[in-house]
Design a protein around this motif. Sequence first.
Motif, PDB file in Angstrom:
ATOM      1  N   ILE A  15       0.859  -1.188   0.000  1.00  0.00           N
ATOM      2  CA  ILE A  15       0.000   0.000   0.000  1.00  0.00           C
ATOM      3  C   ILE A  15       0.894   1.236   0.000  1.00  0.00           C
ATOM      4  CG2 ILE A  15      -1.735   1.282   1.289  1.00  0.00           C
ATOM      5  CD1 ILE A  15      -2.681  -1.389   2.442  1.00  0.00           C
ATOM      6  N   GLU A  16       0.813   2.009  -1.081  1.00  0.00           N
ATOM      7  CA  GLU A  16       1.634   3.222  -1.206  1.00  0.00           C
ATOM      8  C   GLU A  16       0.746   4.371  -1.655  1.00  0.00           C
ATOM      9  OE1 GLU A  16       4.617   2.076  -3.960  1.00  0.00           O
ATOM     10  OE2 GLU A  16       5.828   1.025  -2.471  1.00  0.00           O
ATOM     11  N   GLY A  17      -0.101   4.822  -0.763  1.00  0.00           N
ATOM     12  CA  GLY A  17      -1.034   5.874  -1.120  1.00  0.00           C
ATOM     13  C   GLY A  17      -2.281   5.302  -1.757  1.00  0.00           C
ATOM     14  N   LEU A  18      -3.244   6.153  -2.014  1.00  0.00           N
ATOM     15  CA  LEU A  18      -4.539   5.701  -2.525  1.00  0.00           C
ATOM     16  C   LEU A  18      -4.433   5.090  -3.915  1.00  0.00           C
ATOM     17  CD1 LEU A  18      -6.850   8.601  -1.322  1.00  0.00           C
ATOM     18  CD2 LEU A  18      -6.506   6.357  -0.279  1.00  0.00           C
ATOM     19  N   GLY A  19      -3.394   5.459  -4.681  1.00  0.00           N
ATOM     20  CA  GLY A  19      -3.249   4.917  -6.017  1.00  0.00           C
ATOM     21  C   GLY A  19      -2.951   3.436  -6.029  1.00  0.00           C
ATOM     22  N   ARG A  20      -2.415   2.883  -4.955  1.00  0.00           N
ATOM     23  CA  ARG A  20      -2.093   1.457  -4.903  1.00  0.00           C
ATOM     24  C   ARG A  20      -2.932   0.740  -3.853  1.00  0.00           C
ATOM     25  NH1 ARG A  20       2.818   0.007  -7.131  1.00  0.00           N
ATOM     26  NH2 ARG A  20       2.130  -2.120  -6.715  1.00  0.00           N
ATOM     27  N   LEU A  21      -4.026   1.360  -3.446  1.00  0.00           N
ATOM     28  CA  LEU A  21      -4.862   0.777  -2.403  1.00  0.00           C
ATOM     29  C   LEU A  21      -5.820  -0.238  -3.026  1.00  0.00           C
ATOM     30  CD1 LEU A  21      -5.460   0.831   0.613  1.00  0.00           C
ATOM     31  CD2 LEU A  21      -7.138   2.622   0.206  1.00  0.00           C
ATOM     32  N   ASP A  22      -5.280  -1.375  -3.453  1.00  0.00           N
ATOM     33  CA  ASP A  22      -6.082  -2.424  -4.065  1.00  0.00           C
ATOM     34  C   ASP A  22      -5.977  -3.660  -3.186  1.00  0.00           C
ATOM     35  OD1 ASP A  22      -7.519  -4.103  -5.599  1.00  0.00           O
ATOM     36  OD2 ASP A  22      -6.324  -3.891  -7.413  1.00  0.00           O
ATOM     37  N   LEU A  23      -6.806  -3.681  -2.146  1.00  0.00           N
ATOM     38  CA  LEU A  23      -6.731  -4.772  -1.184  1.00  0.00           C
ATOM     39  C   LEU A  23      -7.351  -6.051  -1.727  1.00  0.00           C
ATOM     40  CD1 LEU A  23      -7.598  -2.877   2.126  1.00  0.00           C
ATOM     41  CD2 LEU A  23      -5.361  -3.394   1.163  1.00  0.00           C
ATOM     42  N   SER A  24      -8.121  -5.944  -2.813  1.00  0.00           N
ATOM     43  CA  SER A  24      -8.786  -7.133  -3.326  1.00  0.00           C
ATOM     44  C   SER A  24      -7.813  -8.071  -4.022  1.00  0.00           C
ATOM     45  CB  SER A  24      -9.904  -6.742  -4.294  1.00  0.00           C
ATOM     46  OG  SER A  24      -9.371  -6.169  -5.468  1.00  0.00           O
ATOM     47  N   MET A  25      -6.728  -7.540  -4.575  1.00  0.00           N
ATOM     48  CA  MET A  25      -5.784  -8.362  -5.318  1.00  0.00           C
ATOM     49  C   MET A  25      -4.701  -8.879  -4.374  1.00  0.00           C
ATOM     50  SD  MET A  25      -3.879  -7.510  -8.914  1.00  0.00           S
ATOM     51  CE  MET A  25      -5.434  -7.283  -9.768  1.00  0.00           C
ATOM     52  N   ARG A  26      -5.072  -9.902  -3.609  1.00  0.00           N
ATOM     53  CA  ARG A  26      -4.134 -10.483  -2.650  1.00  0.00           C
ATOM     54  C   ARG A  26      -3.361 -11.607  -3.321  1.00  0.00           C
ATOM     55  NH1 ARG A  26      -6.248 -13.257   1.676  1.00  0.00           N
ATOM     56  NH2 ARG A  26      -8.078 -13.807   0.464  1.00  0.00           N
ATOM     57  N   ASP A  27      -2.104 -11.779  -2.923  1.00  0.00           N
ATOM     58  CA  ASP A  27      -1.352 -12.954  -3.341  1.00  0.00           C
ATOM     59  C   ASP A  27      -1.670 -14.052  -2.337  1.00  0.00           C
ATOM     60  OD1 ASP A  27       0.356 -14.890  -4.128  1.00  0.00           O
ATOM     61  OD2 ASP A  27       2.125 -13.621  -4.269  1.00  0.00           O
ATOM     62  N   HIS A  28      -2.573 -14.941  -2.719  1.00  0.00           N
ATOM     63  CA  HIS A  28      -3.081 -15.986  -1.831  1.00  0.00           C
ATOM     64  C   HIS A  28      -2.406 -17.331  -2.100  1.00  0.00           C
ATOM     65  CE1 HIS A  28      -6.546 -18.585  -0.270  1.00  0.00           C
ATOM     66  NE2 HIS A  28      -6.251 -17.794   0.747  1.00  0.00           N
ATOM     67  N   ALA A  29      -1.410 -17.358  -3.001  1.00  0.00           N
ATOM     68  CA  ALA A  29      -0.751 -18.610  -3.371  1.00  0.00           C
ATOM     69  C   ALA A  29       0.042 -19.183  -2.205  1.00  0.00           C
ATOM     70  CB  ALA A  29       0.171 -18.373  -4.564  1.00  0.00           C
ATOM     71  N   LYS A  30       0.168 -20.509  -2.192  1.00  0.00           N
ATOM     72  CA  LYS A  30       0.912 -21.207  -1.154  1.00  0.00           C
ATOM     73  C   LYS A  30       1.774 -22.263  -1.854  1.00  0.00           C
ATOM     74  CE  LYS A  30      -3.490 -20.571   1.023  1.00  0.00           C
ATOM     75  NZ  LYS A  30      -3.267 -19.269   1.534  1.00  0.00           N
ATOM     76  N   LEU A  31       3.022 -21.907  -2.125  1.00  0.00           N
ATOM     77  CA  LEU A  31       3.876 -22.730  -2.966  1.00  0.00           C
ATOM     78  C   LEU A  31       5.313 -22.665  -2.458  1.00  0.00           C
ATOM     79  CD1 LEU A  31       4.447 -24.330  -5.613  1.00  0.00           C
ATOM     80  CD2 LEU A  31       4.598 -22.112  -6.785  1.00  0.00           C
ATOM     81  N   VAL A  32       5.936 -23.824  -2.335  1.00  0.00           N
ATOM     82  CA  VAL A  32       7.342 -23.926  -1.936  1.00  0.00           C
ATOM     83  C   VAL A  32       8.074 -24.713  -3.022  1.00  0.00           C
ATOM     84  CG1 VAL A  32       8.974 -24.780  -0.219  1.00  0.00           C
ATOM     85  CG2 VAL A  32       6.753 -23.876   0.521  1.00  0.00           C
ATOM     86  N   VAL A  33       9.179 -24.155  -3.503  1.00  0.00           N
ATOM     87  CA  VAL A  33       9.993 -24.817  -4.528  1.00  0.00           C
ATOM     88  C   VAL A  33      11.404 -25.021  -3.975  1.00  0.00           C
ATOM     89  CG1 VAL A  33      11.066 -24.533  -6.782  1.00  0.00           C
ATOM     90  CG2 VAL A  33       8.660 -23.929  -6.471  1.00  0.00           C
ATOM     91  N   ALA A  34      11.952 -26.205  -4.188  1.00  0.00           N
ATOM     92  CA  ALA A  34      13.302 -26.517  -3.715  1.00  0.00           C
ATOM     93  C   ALA A  34      14.166 -26.981  -4.883  1.00  0.00           C
ATOM     94  CB  ALA A  34      13.259 -27.612  -2.646  1.00  0.00           C
ATOM     95  N   ASP A  35      15.277 -26.303  -5.092  1.00  0.00           N
ATOM     96  CA  ASP A  35      16.288 -26.692  -6.084  1.00  0.00           C
ATOM     97  C   ASP A  35      15.741 -26.760  -7.509  1.00  0.00           C
ATOM     98  OD1 ASP A  35      18.154 -26.949  -4.018  1.00  0.00           O
ATOM     99  OD2 ASP A  35      17.601 -29.034  -3.654  1.00  0.00           O
ATOM    100  N   GLY A  36      14.603 -26.115  -7.753  1.00  0.00           N
ATOM    101  CA  GLY A  36      14.041 -26.129  -9.089  1.00  0.00           C
ATOM    102  C   GLY A  36      13.546 -27.484  -9.544  1.00  0.00           C
ATOM    103  N   GLN A  37      13.464 -28.447  -8.630  1.00  0.00           N
ATOM    104  CA  GLN A  37      13.096 -29.816  -8.992  1.00  0.00           C
ATOM    105  C   GLN A  37      11.924 -30.368  -8.182  1.00  0.00           C
ATOM    106  OE1 GLN A  37      14.428 -31.824 -11.455  1.00  0.00           O
ATOM    107  NE2 GLN A  37      15.494 -29.955 -12.094  1.00  0.00           N
ATOM    108  N   ARG A  38      11.652 -29.764  -7.058  1.00  0.00           N
ATOM    109  CA  ARG A  38      10.573 -30.237  -6.190  1.00  0.00           C
ATOM    110  C   ARG A  38       9.672 -29.062  -5.853  1.00  0.00           C
ATOM    111  NH1 ARG A  38      12.594 -33.084  -1.082  1.00  0.00           N
ATOM    112  NH2 ARG A  38      10.991 -34.625  -1.481  1.00  0.00           N
ATOM    113  N   ALA A  39       8.374 -29.296  -5.922  1.00  0.00           N
ATOM    114  CA  ALA A  39       7.407 -28.217  -5.643  1.00  0.00           C
ATOM    115  C   ALA A  39       6.307 -28.765  -4.746  1.00  0.00           C
ATOM    116  CB  ALA A  39       6.826 -27.667  -6.937  1.00  0.00           C
ATOM    117  N   TRP A  40       6.068 -28.069  -3.658  1.00  0.00           N
ATOM    118  CA  TRP A  40       4.998 -28.441  -2.721  1.00  0.00           C
ATOM    119  C   TRP A  40       3.929 -27.368  -2.809  1.00  0.00           C
ATOM    120  CZ3 TRP A  40       4.466 -27.135   3.006  1.00  0.00           C
ATOM    121  CH2 TRP A  40       3.423 -27.887   3.575  1.00  0.00           C
ATOM    122  N   ILE A  41       2.752 -27.761  -3.261  1.00  0.00           N
ATOM    123  CA  ILE A  41       1.631 -26.835  -3.364  1.00  0.00           C
ATOM    124  C   ILE A  41       0.581 -27.260  -2.346  1.00  0.00           C
ATOM    125  CG2 ILE A  41       0.549 -28.145  -5.251  1.00  0.00           C
ATOM    126  CD1 ILE A  41      -0.314 -25.392  -6.400  1.00  0.00           C
TER     127      ILE A  41
END
Length: 277
Positions: A15-41
Amino acid sequence: GLESEGLRLGVWNPIEGLGRLDLSMRDHAKLVVADGQRAWITSANIGEHYFRDWHDCGVLLEGGAASGLVEELDGSWAAMERRELPDPTRSAPQQSPEVEGRLLSRVVSNGFGGWDVRPHVLRMLNAARRRISCHHCYLTDPEVVGLLAERAQQGVQVTLLAPDASDIPAVDLLMRRDVEGLVDAGVAYHQLTGMSHRKFLSVDHAWMLFGSSNLDGQALDKNLEVCVAIWSPRLGRQATRRLVVADLRLARPLHHSELPAWQQPFALALEAVRALL
C-alpha cells in the motif's frame, strides 16, 4: 531478522497511497519450490494452527511434474520485483500438461499468465460422468454452487464436505444458507467437526485440483492463486479416500440448512452484497 540471515524477502502489492490501495488483489498462493526440482503446493498458510489444529492438504511434485510450478514462482517473483500488477480480465492460454509416468499435471493459476482457476473448475464440474468429491472450506460462489446442484440433479453423485463452523462468520452464514438448495438437488452435504481449511476437488476419482484457491468470488476472480490439476486414476482414488472419505467418518450429514431464524436476515443481506461484488 530473516534478511540479516541472508534471505531475500519480497512484499506483494504494498500500500503506497490511494493509487495502490487495491486490497482485493491479494497474493493468496501457497507454494514452496526446492532446487528447481521439487514443488509443494498446499492449502495451508504458515502458522501453528494450520499445521496442528486445522485440516489442510497439499501435494508434492518432483521432476517434470514440478516444472510448471517452478516457472510460476519464478515469473511471479520477477513481476513483483518490477512492481507489476496482473490483469484479472485476461484469460490464460491453454497449456499442454506435464507427463510423468501415468500422471498428467498442469498449473492452473490466477496471475500474470491470465485468470484460469474459475474456467478450470467449471470445466471439471461439467465433465463429471459419475461423481464429484469436494472438500472446501469457503464455498460461496453462486456459479459454482449452482453448478454443483445442477450436476446432482443430472444424476452425478456429488459429495460435499465442509467445516461445521467457519473461521469467517460471513462465510459461515452464506454456506449455511446454501445448504437447503444443495441438499434438495441431491448433493450429499456433510459437516466436519472443527475447522477444515482444505481445498480439494476430485472428478470421477481421476481428475483433481489441489492448491490455494477457495471456491468464492474473491479467490476465483480477484486473488492471485496457484493450483495444480492432476489426472491420475490411481492417485485420484488414494487422494479421495484420504481427503474426503476418511473425513466423512468424522462428519455428519445435513438434511436442511439448520440456519437459526434470527440469522436469516443477515444471510439475505450478505447474499445481496455478494450479488453486487
